[in-house]
Scaffold this motif. Sequence first.
Motif, PDB file in Angstrom:
ATOM      1  N   SER A 139      26.633  27.101  28.161  1.00  0.00           N
ATOM      2  CA  SER A 139      27.361  27.355  29.407  1.00  0.00           C
ATOM      3  C   SER A 139      28.361  28.492  29.241  1.00  0.00           C
ATOM      4  O   SER A 139      28.489  29.358  30.112  1.00  0.00           O
ATOM      5  CB  SER A 139      28.085  26.083  29.858  1.00  0.00           C
ATOM      6  N   THR A 142      26.582  31.761  29.011  1.00  0.00           N
ATOM      7  CA  THR A 142      26.066  32.174  30.314  1.00  0.00           C
ATOM      8  C   THR A 142      27.130  32.909  31.121  1.00  0.00           C
ATOM      9  O   THR A 142      26.814  33.824  31.885  1.00  0.00           O
ATOM     10  CB  THR A 142      25.558  30.947  31.095  1.00  0.00           C
ATOM     11  N   VAL A 197      23.055  26.827  35.295  1.00  0.00           N
ATOM     12  CA  VAL A 197      23.410  25.545  34.672  1.00  0.00           C
ATOM     13  C   VAL A 197      22.283  24.517  34.843  1.00  0.00           C
ATOM     14  O   VAL A 197      21.807  23.954  33.853  1.00  0.00           O
ATOM     15  CB  VAL A 197      24.746  25.016  35.219  1.00  0.00           C
ATOM     16  N   GLN A 200      19.112  25.604  32.836  1.00  0.00           N
ATOM     17  CA  GLN A 200      19.164  25.300  31.407  1.00  0.00           C
ATOM     18  C   GLN A 200      18.911  23.815  31.154  1.00  0.00           C
ATOM     19  O   GLN A 200      18.207  23.439  30.210  1.00  0.00           O
ATOM     20  CB  GLN A 200      20.520  25.694  30.829  1.00  0.00           C
TER      21      GLN A 200
END
Length: 326
Positions: A139, A142, A197, A200
């Motif tokens: 996260s 990202t 999110v 993934q």
Amino acid sequence: MELSCGRPAAALPGMEAESPGEDYESLPTSASLSTHMTAGAVAGILEHTVMYPVDSVKTRMQSLQPDPKAQYKSVYQALKKIIHTEGFWRPLRGINVTMLGAGPAHAMYFACYEKMKRTLSDIIHHGGNSHLANGIAGSMATLLHDAVMNPAEVVKQRMQMYNSPYKTVLECIRTVHRTEGLGAFYRSYTTQLTMNVPFQAIHFITYEFMQEQINPRREYNPRSHILSGAIAGAVAAAATTPLDVCKTLLNTQENMALSSVNISGHLSGMANAFRTVYQLGGIPGYFRGVQARVIYQMPSTAIAWSVYEFFKYFLTKHKLEKRAPY
């Protein structure tokens, strides 16, 4: 970049075997920061460029109010029509800005991911692997990746649209900055993060499920990793298509679409984009271009995995050979 973690592999020649807590899809602990960044950059560039023509089709098929001359029934028919009516190189317009963005974005992504994963794993599960640490690290990585790629996505998608007024990347950047301000390049940033999110999460769950089915012993098996990754990428891509459609609308600011629902100025905000997509196309509108998105994602993910693994192996092996005494 959509990649998830796998299982331990055999050690490279000249290296000690990896510890039980080290993932196969992770670079070896001896790999340097430059190795992480180089392998990630090369994988990112190839992932985004090899399938770029299909990405161009996806962008057009997600248009909510397409021009009658830009309505397509399939990816193949769209590519054939675009090349025939607009020129052979038209599906590649904007690829240069994608290459410029993908390199540093994926280099930062992998460098941040590997560093944060190891740091958090030591805190959460000392000496082992922690899925919670992997999720948090992914996260955080990202955030950096999308911060670099989002402006490139805005420029790329505007150049991909049918009848785009922009001939060059610089012209597009200057015009958007002059007419809409710097914020236009990050109008879809929150949507991009919101999309990545769940992408993934779905990708990871599907990947692990596929590994249980075709590689239950979790041995080093490149074919199983590539197949599992491709299927996981396709499932995640299909599930997150509604967010991708909203992102495309925010990036392109389709004049015909916005004017048809009496929106003046520029559309901003994920909630407004969701509402506008529903007004224009109902529930089916959220899944415009899903076929092209899935067709794009499957080989792209497979390419990213294979290229990333090859370059991390090659670069690490090369450095070990240089250090070895003659």
